[in-house]
Design a protein around this motif. Structure first.
Motif, PDB file in Angstrom:
ATOM      1  N   VAL A 177      -9.284  17.186  17.192  1.00 29.98           N
ATOM      2  CA  VAL A 177      -8.143  15.953  16.420  1.00 29.98           C
ATOM      3  C   VAL A 177      -7.445  16.930  15.416  1.00 29.98           C
ATOM      4  N   THR A 178      -6.396  16.654  15.705  1.00 31.05           N
ATOM      5  CA  THR A 178      -5.236  17.499  14.983  1.00 31.05           C
ATOM      6  C   THR A 178      -4.581  16.742  14.537  1.00 31.05           C
ATOM      7  N   LEU A 179      -4.115  15.488  14.480  1.00 24.26           N
ATOM      8  CA  LEU A 179      -3.343  14.329  14.031  1.00 24.26           C
ATOM      9  C   LEU A 179      -4.061  13.272  13.536  1.00 24.26           C
ATOM     10  N   THR A 180      -4.085  12.234  12.347  1.00 22.26           N
ATOM     11  CA  THR A 180      -5.174  10.647  12.543  1.00 22.26           C
ATOM     12  C   THR A 180      -4.155  10.366  12.007  1.00 22.26           C
ATOM     13  N   TRP A 181      -3.918   8.781  11.515  1.00 23.00           N
ATOM     14  CA  TRP A 181      -3.255   7.513  11.228  1.00 23.00           C
ATOM     15  C   TRP A 181      -4.481   6.393  10.824  1.00 23.00           C
ATOM     16  N   ALA A 182      -4.191   6.136   9.984  1.00 17.20           N
ATOM     17  CA  ALA A 182      -5.969   5.892   9.214  1.00 17.20           C
ATOM     18  C   ALA A 182      -5.452   5.320   7.551  1.00 17.20           C
ATOM     19  N   VAL A 183      -6.277   3.951   7.310  1.00 16.91           N
ATOM     20  CA  VAL A 183      -5.394   3.475   5.879  1.00 16.91           C
ATOM     21  C   VAL A 183      -6.060   4.463   4.803  1.00 16.91           C
ATOM     22  N   ALA A 184      -6.065   4.920   3.308  1.00 16.47           N
ATOM     23  CA  ALA A 184      -6.230   5.527   2.714  1.00 16.47           C
ATOM     24  C   ALA A 184      -7.636   5.567   1.908  1.00 16.47           C
ATOM     25  N   PHE A 212      -1.872  10.801   8.845  1.00 12.76           N
ATOM     26  CA  PHE A 212      -1.155   9.461   8.551  1.00 12.76           C
ATOM     27  C   PHE A 212      -1.803   8.626   7.939  1.00 12.76           C
ATOM     28  N   THR A 213      -1.006   8.063   6.834  1.00 15.38           N
ATOM     29  CA  THR A 213      -1.863   6.744   6.285  1.00 15.38           C
ATOM     30  C   THR A 213      -0.654   5.732   5.980  1.00 15.38           C
ATOM     31  N   GLY A 214      -1.372   4.256   5.686  1.00 15.65           N
ATOM     32  CA  GLY A 214      -0.426   3.712   5.472  1.00 15.65           C
ATOM     33  C   GLY A 214      -1.732   2.425   5.135  1.00 15.65           C
ATOM     34  N   GLY A 215      -0.150   0.966   5.003  1.00 17.56           N
ATOM     35  CA  GLY A 215      -1.211  -0.451   4.552  1.00 17.56           C
ATOM     36  C   GLY A 215      -2.252  -0.725   3.947  1.00 17.56           C
ATOM     37  N   GLU A 216      -2.336   0.005   2.864  1.00 15.23           N
ATOM     38  CA  GLU A 216      -3.193   0.632   1.541  1.00 15.23           C
ATOM     39  C   GLU A 216      -2.329   0.629   0.137  1.00 15.23           C
ATOM     40  N   PRO A 217      -2.908   0.386  -0.953  1.00 17.54           N
ATOM     41  CA  PRO A 217      -1.520   1.089  -1.715  1.00 17.54           C
ATOM     42  C   PRO A 217      -2.729   2.618  -2.291  1.00 17.54           C
ATOM     43  N   LEU A 218      -1.871   3.118  -2.355  1.00 14.95           N
ATOM     44  CA  LEU A 218      -1.617   4.734  -2.957  1.00 14.95           C
ATOM     45  C   LEU A 218      -1.580   5.669  -3.533  1.00 14.95           C
ATOM     46  N   ILE A 235       0.892  12.076   4.454  1.00 16.70           N
ATOM     47  CA  ILE A 235       1.827  11.405   4.995  1.00 16.70           C
ATOM     48  C   ILE A 235       2.157  10.103   4.849  1.00 16.70           C
ATOM     49  N   GLU A 236       2.824   8.961   3.947  1.00 19.65           N
ATOM     50  CA  GLU A 236       3.056   8.096   3.959  1.00 19.65           C
ATOM     51  C   GLU A 236       4.077   7.466   4.986  1.00 19.65           C
ATOM     52  N   GLU A 237       4.044   6.141   5.548  1.00 17.48           N
ATOM     53  CA  GLU A 237       4.099   5.215   5.987  1.00 17.48           C
ATOM     54  C   GLU A 237       4.088   3.420   5.771  1.00 17.48           C
ATOM     55  N   TYR A 238       5.523   2.997   5.134  1.00 19.63           N
ATOM     56  CA  TYR A 238       5.426   1.371   4.915  1.00 19.63           C
ATOM     57  C   TYR A 238       6.049   1.304   6.210  1.00 19.63           C
ATOM     58  N   GLY A 239       5.303   0.033   6.428  1.00 17.90           N
ATOM     59  CA  GLY A 239       6.471  -1.029   7.324  1.00 17.90           C
ATOM     60  C   GLY A 239       5.718  -2.726   7.456  1.00 17.90           C
ATOM     61  N   SER A 240       5.280  -3.245   7.911  1.00 15.68           N
ATOM     62  CA  SER A 240       4.972  -4.250   8.295  1.00 15.68           C
ATOM     63  C   SER A 240       4.120  -4.513  10.401  1.00 15.68           C
ATOM     64  N   THR A 241       4.126  -5.945  10.329  1.00 12.24           N
ATOM     65  CA  THR A 241       3.274  -6.260  12.104  1.00 12.24           C
ATOM     66  C   THR A 241       4.210  -6.907  12.433  1.00 12.24           C
ATOM     67  N   VAL A 319      12.789   4.562  -0.967  1.00 11.64           N
ATOM     68  CA  VAL A 319      11.952   3.808  -1.236  1.00 11.64           C
ATOM     69  C   VAL A 319      10.235   4.134  -1.931  1.00 11.64           C
ATOM     70  N   LYS A 320      10.484   2.664  -3.621  1.00 11.67           N
ATOM     71  CA  LYS A 320       8.803   3.164  -4.294  1.00 11.67           C
ATOM     72  C   LYS A 320       8.763   1.845  -3.573  1.00 11.67           C
ATOM     73  N   VAL A 321       7.841   1.331  -2.779  1.00  7.46           N
ATOM     74  CA  VAL A 321       6.890   0.545  -3.231  1.00  7.46           C
ATOM     75  C   VAL A 321       5.997   0.222  -4.002  1.00  7.46           C
ATOM     76  N   LEU A 322       6.308  -1.059  -5.023  1.00 10.25           N
ATOM     77  CA  LEU A 322       5.951  -1.859  -6.796  1.00 10.25           C
ATOM     78  C   LEU A 322       5.004  -2.748  -6.379  1.00 10.25           C
ATOM     79  N   GLY A 323       5.110  -3.361  -5.647  1.00 15.34           N
ATOM     80  CA  GLY A 323       4.521  -5.303  -5.246  1.00 15.34           C
ATOM     81  C   GLY A 323       3.067  -4.741  -5.324  1.00 15.34           C
ATOM     82  N   ARG A 324       2.614  -3.794  -4.823  1.00 19.07           N
ATOM     83  CA  ARG A 324       0.729  -4.889  -4.399  1.00 19.07           C
ATOM     84  C   ARG A 324       0.166  -3.645  -5.975  1.00 19.07           C
ATOM     85  N   ALA A 325       0.686  -3.187  -6.798  1.00 20.56           N
ATOM     86  CA  ALA A 325       0.415  -2.180  -7.187  1.00 20.56           C
ATOM     87  C   ALA A 325       0.846  -3.265  -9.234  1.00 20.56           C
ATOM     88  N   ALA A 326       1.378  -4.349  -9.055  1.00 22.04           N
ATOM     89  CA  ALA A 326       1.887  -4.754  -9.976  1.00 22.04           C
ATOM     90  C   ALA A 326       0.335  -6.034 -10.014  1.00 22.04           C
TER      91      ALA A 326
END
Length: 438
Positions: A177-184, A212-218, A235-241, A319-326
């Protein structure tokens, strides 16, 4: 992906935010026209002229998550049902679902946005997708992006009993496997499972080139720790369903909003003011979403947006995502946040081999448990307790536990039998499994 034939804007086709704003203004009337076809927006826009530019749009009320729930299942639908390609619901929804649906054309936009990875994706890649494939968008989105780029996709759903961690490690290793996508957190679990299988994460997976990662505070410290463990960039990603990918990371490590594909606002819930940058809640209007257009959709994530130039040259806001960290809990006079506490835990020396921990905030004390080998247990306990005292000014009860206490070794090494449904069994078989399909 500058060679895309989709006709959608591509990275490198503009010079700065003024060009991007022209792209937004050109597409916005079409977006509003699509929205006016849905029952929800038809009613909302009924008594007013349709917005023709960003200033007009800003006069509309925000669309909220509750609006989506109240209009479940098809109140937001703007195309005939026959044109729909997929239906999704976001995770963590309490009560009524938050629906989302997309046409096949919408999916081109979705996949292209996710595929904007600075490390690149191509037909030479073996891409392990290790996020849910159920009603959420996340697994399907990565899968579609991988196929768009010609990659071989390995669908490793992390909610499936058919894909335990031991199998993940085998797939990573044997399929190269060369690339992956998962929560941290998955990457830490994989590292522990790989070690349990006798592998060295940073040496025995030579084909791996990016996580690749996203969907969880990191936090930055945990991200760097994961990168050191595996020896490749994270490598981070930010989005929503509800929206798909909204931001991706550039080669300089900053998250950039896909402002060529969506219009973004920063909303101050206390004053009602909106700006193009600064701190507040992120409001998004996807510009190429036909099945379920969203006008001024408030994600309710606290963010910090900047339009300053970045050395990467993408010409898009960061953009810096602050919400979940606060969010935090009170201990004494201090507020304990997961983000800040995680920074302290993963600032412990790598040699202590601390991967898994948990904490409970009580009125008078912060209780922390962490897995750590015996030879480092006392040092790790003492250093973390001191860091907590220095950072938060509160008492803590830090306990070092043997590895396997928080994440049992069986979770990392077992390969359970997946039983297909059947009703007829032989004399020596366990027929109690007849209705246990796992």
């Amino acid at each position: 992906m500058n060679d895309s034939s989709s006709g959608l804007p591509q990275l490198g086709q503009w010079n700065g935010m003024e060009d991007v704003q022209r792209l937004q203004e050109k597409q916005l009337p079409q977006t509003v026209s699509w929205a006016a076809r849905s029952p929800f927006y038809r009613q909302r826009l009924n008594s007013a002229a349709l917005p023709a530019n960003a200033a007009d749009l800003a006069a509309l009320p925000l669309t909220t998550k509750q609006d989506l729930r109240d209009n479940y299942p098809y109140g937001m639908l703007a195309v005939p049902k026959e044109r729909l390609a997929t239906y999704h619901e976001s995770s963590g929804t309490a009560g009524r679902p938050t629906p989302s649906y997309y046409t096949a054309e919408d999916w081109i936009d979705l996949a292209e946005r996710f595929a904007r990875k600075w490390i690149g994706m191509s037909d030479k890649d073996i891409f392990l997708v290790r996020t849910p494939y159920a009603l959420m968008l996340t697994g399907h989105l990565a899968h579609a992006a991988g196929r768009l780029c010609g990659a071989t996709v390995v669908p490793g759903d992390n909610r499936s009993l058919a894909m335990p961690y031991a199998r993940v490690v085998r797939v990573l290793h044997d399929l190269e496997v060369t690339l992956t996508w998962a929560v941290a957190t998955e990457y830490l679990l994989w590292a522990a499972a790989a070690t349990a299988a006798g592998h060295r994460p940073d040496a025995d997976f030579p084909a791996l080139r990016g996580l690749f990662t996203g969907g969880e505070p990191l936090t930055t410290v945990r991200r760097k720790r994961i990168s050191r463990i595996w020896g490749v960039p994270v490598i981070e990603e930010y989005g929503s369903t509800e929206t798909g990918s909204l931001a991706g990371e550039c080669p300089d490590g900053r998250l950039h909003l896909w402002a060529d594909r969506a219009l973004f606002e920063v909303y101050d819930p206390e004053t009602g003011a909106v700006r193009t940058e600064g701190e507040g809640q992120l409001v998004v209007t996807p510009l190429y979403r036909e099945a379920m257009p969203l006008l001024r959709y408030n994600l309710e994530d606290n963010v910090s947006v900047s339009c300053r130039d970045c050395a990467c040259g993408w010409g898009l806001p960061t953009v810096k995502v602050l919400g979940r960290a606060a969010f935090g809990y009170r201990v004494g006079t201090a507020t304990i946040t997961q983000h800040r506490l995680e920074e302290l835990v993963f600032s412990l020396p790598d040699s202590y081999r601390v991967l898994f921990w948990r904490a409970r905030a009580e009125p008078a004390v912060l209780r922390v448990e962490l897995e750590v080998p015996e030879e480092h247990r006392e040092a790790a306990r003492a250093e973390l307790a001191a860091s907590i005292r220095d950072t938060f000014g509160v008492d803590s009860d830090v306990v070092g536990l043997p590895p396997g206490s928080l994440v049992p070794s069986a979770v990392l090494t077992s390969m359970p039998d997946v039983v297909k449904p059947r009703s007829l069994f032989g004399p020596d078989e366990d027929w109690d499994k007849a209705l246990l399909y796992y």
